[in-house]
Every structure is written in structure tokens, then in C-alpha cells.
Design a protein around this motif. Structure first.
Motif, PDB file in Angstrom:
ATOM      1  N   PHE A   1       0.756  -1.221   0.036  1.00  0.00           N
ATOM      2  CA  PHE A   1       0.073  -0.059  -0.120  1.00  0.00           C
ATOM      3  C   PHE A   1       0.763   1.242  -0.107  1.00  0.00           C
ATOM      4  CE2 PHE A   1      -2.347   3.053   2.690  1.00  0.00           C
ATOM      5  CZ  PHE A   1      -3.429   3.225   1.890  1.00  0.00           C
ATOM      6  N   MET A   2       1.820   1.242   1.094  1.00  0.00           N
ATOM      7  CA  MET A   2       2.954   2.471   0.896  1.00  0.00           C
ATOM      8  C   MET A   2       3.516   2.459  -0.515  1.00  0.00           C
ATOM      9  SD  MET A   2       4.246   5.062   2.330  1.00  0.00           S
ATOM     10  CE  MET A   2       4.445   5.038   4.304  1.00  0.00           C
ATOM     11  N   ALA A   3       3.862   1.562  -1.106  1.00  0.00           N
ATOM     12  CA  ALA A   3       4.694   1.575  -2.390  1.00  0.00           C
ATOM     13  C   ALA A   3       3.992   2.243  -3.130  1.00  0.00           C
ATOM     14  CB  ALA A   3       5.224   0.195  -2.743  1.00  0.00           C
ATOM     15  N   VAL A   4       2.426   1.795  -3.416  1.00  0.00           N
ATOM     16  CA  VAL A   4       1.642   2.239  -4.446  1.00  0.00           C
ATOM     17  C   VAL A   4       1.331   3.655  -4.151  1.00  0.00           C
ATOM     18  CG1 VAL A   4      -0.798   2.395  -5.114  1.00  0.00           C
ATOM     19  CG2 VAL A   4       0.394   0.136  -5.069  1.00  0.00           C
ATOM     20  N   VAL A   5       1.126   4.330  -3.032  1.00  0.00           N
ATOM     21  CA  VAL A   5       0.829   5.603  -2.777  1.00  0.00           C
ATOM     22  C   VAL A   5       2.333   6.478  -2.741  1.00  0.00           C
ATOM     23  CG1 VAL A   5       0.386   7.242  -0.750  1.00  0.00           C
ATOM     24  CG2 VAL A   5      -0.935   5.375  -1.008  1.00  0.00           C
ATOM     25  N   ALA A   6       3.389   5.820  -2.471  1.00  0.00           N
ATOM     26  CA  ALA A   6       4.662   6.613  -2.553  1.00  0.00           C
ATOM     27  C   ALA A   6       5.134   6.889  -3.862  1.00  0.00           C
ATOM     28  CB  ALA A   6       5.866   5.891  -1.566  1.00  0.00           C
ATOM     29  N   ASN A   7       4.768   6.120  -4.849  1.00  0.00           N
ATOM     30  CA  ASN A   7       5.218   6.192  -6.323  1.00  0.00           C
ATOM     31  C   ASN A   7       4.266   7.337  -7.004  1.00  0.00           C
ATOM     32  OD1 ASN A   7       7.405   4.422  -7.161  1.00  0.00           O
ATOM     33  ND2 ASN A   7       5.889   2.680  -6.391  1.00  0.00           N
ATOM     34  N   PHE A   8       3.178   7.619  -6.550  1.00  0.00           N
ATOM     35  CA  PHE A   8       2.309   8.749  -7.074  1.00  0.00           C
ATOM     36  C   PHE A   8       2.399  10.191  -6.631  1.00  0.00           C
ATOM     37  CE2 PHE A   8       0.446   4.875  -8.700  1.00  0.00           C
ATOM     38  CZ  PHE A   8       0.604   5.084  -9.973  1.00  0.00           C
ATOM     39  N   ILE A   9       2.963  10.077  -5.254  1.00  0.00           N
ATOM     40  CA  ILE A   9       3.279  11.181  -4.555  1.00  0.00           C
ATOM     41  C   ILE A   9       4.730  11.224  -4.006  1.00  0.00           C
ATOM     42  CG2 ILE A   9       0.871  11.884  -4.096  1.00  0.00           C
ATOM     43  CD1 ILE A   9       1.133  10.978  -1.286  1.00  0.00           C
ATOM     44  N   SER A  10       5.344  12.261  -3.431  1.00  0.00           N
ATOM     45  CA  SER A  10       6.559  12.510  -3.155  1.00  0.00           C
ATOM     46  C   SER A  10       6.572  11.623  -1.670  1.00  0.00           C
ATOM     47  CB  SER A  10       6.973  13.871  -2.897  1.00  0.00           C
ATOM     48  OG  SER A  10       6.584  14.277  -1.656  1.00  0.00           O
ATOM     49  N   SER A  11       7.726  10.791  -1.692  1.00  0.00           N
ATOM     50  CA  SER A  11       8.074   9.942  -0.641  1.00  0.00           C
ATOM     51  C   SER A  11       7.790  10.778   0.664  1.00  0.00           C
ATOM     52  CB  SER A  11       9.369   9.282  -0.428  1.00  0.00           C
ATOM     53  OG  SER A  11      10.160  10.239  -0.728  1.00  0.00           O
TER      54      SER A  11
ATOM     55  N   MET B   1       9.549   0.581   3.052  1.00  0.00           N
ATOM     56  CA  MET B   1       9.055   0.719   1.745  1.00  0.00           C
ATOM     57  C   MET B   1       8.694   2.133   1.110  1.00  0.00           C
ATOM     58  SD  MET B   1       8.263  -0.955  -0.984  1.00  0.00           S
ATOM     59  CE  MET B   1       8.108  -2.419  -0.558  1.00  0.00           C
ATOM     60  N   ASP B   2       8.545   2.994   1.737  1.00  0.00           N
ATOM     61  CA  ASP B   2       8.407   4.397   1.257  1.00  0.00           C
ATOM     62  C   ASP B   2       9.677   4.949   0.730  1.00  0.00           C
ATOM     63  OD1 ASP B   2       7.527   7.043   1.010  1.00  0.00           O
ATOM     64  OD2 ASP B   2       8.205   7.825   2.946  1.00  0.00           O
ATOM     65  N   SER B   3      10.641   4.548   1.512  1.00  0.00           N
ATOM     66  CA  SER B   3      12.217   5.041   0.816  1.00  0.00           C
ATOM     67  C   SER B   3      12.378   4.135  -0.317  1.00  0.00           C
ATOM     68  CB  SER B   3      13.258   4.732   2.014  1.00  0.00           C
ATOM     69  OG  SER B   3      13.056   5.579   3.264  1.00  0.00           O
ATOM     70  N   ALA B   4      12.193   3.197  -0.254  1.00  0.00           N
ATOM     71  CA  ALA B   4      12.292   2.244  -1.619  1.00  0.00           C
ATOM     72  C   ALA B   4      11.605   2.384  -2.809  1.00  0.00           C
ATOM     73  CB  ALA B   4      12.221   0.725  -1.294  1.00  0.00           C
ATOM     74  N   ALA B   5      10.425   3.101  -2.563  1.00  0.00           N
ATOM     75  CA  ALA B   5       9.149   2.940  -3.603  1.00  0.00           C
ATOM     76  C   ALA B   5       9.738   4.579  -4.376  1.00  0.00           C
ATOM     77  CB  ALA B   5       7.813   3.299  -3.151  1.00  0.00           C
ATOM     78  N   MET B   6      10.321   4.388  -5.350  1.00  0.00           N
ATOM     79  CA  MET B   6      10.760   5.534  -6.378  1.00  0.00           C
ATOM     80  C   MET B   6      10.738   5.436  -7.976  1.00  0.00           C
ATOM     81  SD  MET B   6      13.617   7.421  -3.938  1.00  0.00           S
ATOM     82  CE  MET B   6      13.453   7.721  -2.302  1.00  0.00           C
ATOM     83  N   ALA B   7       9.872   4.735  -8.384  1.00  0.00           N
ATOM     84  CA  ALA B   7       9.820   4.522  -9.679  1.00  0.00           C
ATOM     85  C   ALA B   7       9.366   5.589 -10.575  1.00  0.00           C
ATOM     86  CB  ALA B   7       8.638   3.258 -10.017  1.00  0.00           C
ATOM     87  N   LEU B   8       8.390   6.648 -10.024  1.00  0.00           N
ATOM     88  CA  LEU B   8       8.064   7.693 -10.797  1.00  0.00           C
ATOM     89  C   LEU B   8       8.986   9.008 -10.623  1.00  0.00           C
ATOM     90  CD1 LEU B   8       4.395   7.231 -10.710  1.00  0.00           C
ATOM     91  CD2 LEU B   8       5.909   6.314 -12.389  1.00  0.00           C
ATOM     92  N   PRO B   9       8.917   9.956 -11.540  1.00  0.00           N
ATOM     93  CA  PRO B   9       9.939  11.152 -11.540  1.00  0.00           C
ATOM     94  C   PRO B   9       9.213  11.906 -10.149  1.00  0.00           C
ATOM     95  CG  PRO B   9       9.180  10.707 -13.847  1.00  0.00           C
ATOM     96  CD  PRO B   9       8.560   9.746 -12.912  1.00  0.00           C
ATOM     97  N   VAL B  10       7.996  11.708  -9.734  1.00  0.00           N
ATOM     98  CA  VAL B  10       7.343  12.450  -8.713  1.00  0.00           C
ATOM     99  C   VAL B  10       7.645  11.986  -7.410  1.00  0.00           C
ATOM    100  CG1 VAL B  10       5.171  11.468  -8.573  1.00  0.00           C
ATOM    101  CG2 VAL B  10       5.184  14.054  -8.105  1.00  0.00           C
ATOM    102  N   SER B  11       8.189  10.831  -7.587  1.00  0.00           N
ATOM    103  CA  SER B  11       8.242  10.127  -6.119  1.00  0.00           C
ATOM    104  C   SER B  11       9.241  10.727  -5.196  1.00  0.00           C
ATOM    105  CB  SER B  11       8.771   8.564  -6.447  1.00  0.00           C
ATOM    106  OG  SER B  11       7.851   7.993  -7.103  1.00  0.00           O
ATOM    107  N   SER B  12      10.205  11.189  -5.634  1.00  0.00           N
ATOM    108  CA  SER B  12      11.422  12.098  -4.894  1.00  0.00           C
ATOM    109  C   SER B  12      11.998  13.274  -5.586  1.00  0.00           C
ATOM    110  CB  SER B  12      12.521  11.130  -4.445  1.00  0.00           C
ATOM    111  OG  SER B  12      13.141  10.502  -5.416  1.00  0.00           O
ATOM    112  N   PHE B  13      12.527  14.136  -4.498  1.00  0.00           N
ATOM    113  CA  PHE B  13      13.236  15.315  -5.357  1.00  0.00           C
ATOM    114  C   PHE B  13      14.151  14.953  -6.110  1.00  0.00           C
ATOM    115  CE2 PHE B  13      16.262  18.748  -5.570  1.00  0.00           C
ATOM    116  CZ  PHE B  13      15.574  19.717  -6.269  1.00  0.00           C
ATOM    117  N   PRO B  14      15.184  13.950  -6.031  1.00  0.00           N
ATOM    118  CA  PRO B  14      16.205  13.360  -6.756  1.00  0.00           C
ATOM    119  C   PRO B  14      15.577  13.005  -8.314  1.00  0.00           C
ATOM    120  CG  PRO B  14      16.800  12.725  -4.510  1.00  0.00           C
ATOM    121  CD  PRO B  14      15.500  13.296  -4.392  1.00  0.00           C
TER     122      PRO B  14
END
Length: 165
Positions: A92-102, A133-146
């Protein structure tokens, strides 16, 4: 902006976004920044991606969508082991964190996960697995600042390459 909420300014002036606009208004008003800084120096693709993720997170929070989804997951998992709960909420966290910033995902989802964890008697384990999982979920450009920054650099480099041809 860190004093915005404790001083009670949110009720008077609005959200932290307004606090972020105050320095921009002051810097442009005093002439420290000019029109060229605004148009050329700011990476608008990154700002739009980050702002869109934050807006989506706010909508998810205010619409109670996260609470509804966590209740559905909790109802389906009634009577299962802690590991199943951890796996389900990590997904659940992985899905959410991929669509908004972590960062926004952690702020919004972790209280829900903590509440579910308290309900089953293991809040620390639930929070730890969701945070990892929040730290690991970064598949999309919006997931994190980097990710957003590298997305913008890629776009700029591609545009420069197209101009050279």
C-alpha cells in the motif's frame, strides 16, 4: 515556514505554500531577483512535478481515501498474521509513495499505518516496514526530489541535443 503552524499563522494566512511565496515576493520586490531569474533559472518541470505530488497527497488526505483504503485492507486481513499485515501495508505504501513524493506519503500514510498497528498490537513493526518501503518506492519522477530533478535534467539535455541537430 517552520514557525508557520506553531505561531497560528495557518488560520490567518493559509497553508505553508503561502509561506513559500513570501520570500519570492520579498526577493522580487527588493530587486534581488529579476525577470530572467524567474524565467531561466527556475526549473519549472521539477516544481510542477513536486507541486502536483503534494497536491495529490493533500487531496488523498482530505478526501479520506487513505483511511477508506486502510479500513478495506484491515477488514480483508482480519485474523491473519503480522507478516501479512506488514506485507499488505508495505505494498500500500509503495503504491502511494510512487504517485506522490515520498515525504508527503510518509506524512499522510504513516499515521494510518500506526493506527492499524496499534489495533493489532504491533505499531513499531508496521511503521518500520512502511517507512522502509516508502524509501524504496521511487519508480516515478514525482516520487522524490532527486527523481524529479534528474527527470528535468534529462528533458533539458534532450532539448539541447535537438537544438544542435
Amino acid at each position: 515556514w517552520s514557525f508557520w503552524k506553531p505561531l497560528g499563522l495557518e488560520a490567518v494566512c493559509g497553508s505553508m505554500g503561502i509561506a513559500g511565496l513570501l520570500p519570492v515576493a520579498v526577493f522580487f520586490g527588493l530587486g534581488l531577483l529579476d525577470r530572467n531569474d524567474f524565467h531561466n533559472a527556475l526549473n519549472w518541470a521539477v516544481l510542477v512535478l513536486i507541486g502536483g505530488g503534494m497536491a495529490l497527497g493533500l487531496v488523498m488526505q482530505r478526501s479520506m481515501l487513505l483511511e477508506i483504503m486502510s479500513e478495506l485492507i484491515q477488514d480483508e486481513l482480519q485474523g491473519t498474521s503480522l507478516w501479512v499485515y506488514m506485507l499488505a501495508f508495505s505494498f500500500f505504501m509503495a503504491v502511494v509513495a510512487n504517485f506522490i513524493s515520498s515525504t508527503v506519503a510518509a506524512i499522510i500514510v504513516l499515521p494510518v499505518v500506526a493506527e492499524v498497528g496499534r489495533g493489532i498490537g504491533h505499531p513499531a513493526g508496521m511503521i518500520m516496514s512502511a517507512a522502509i518501503m516508502d524509501s524504496a518506492a521511487m519508480a516515478l519522477p514525482v516520487s522524490s526530489f532527486p527523481n524529479a530533478n534528474s527527470f528535468a535534467v534529462q528533458r533539458r539535455d534532450r532539448r539541447l541535443l535537438d537544438e544542435d541537430e
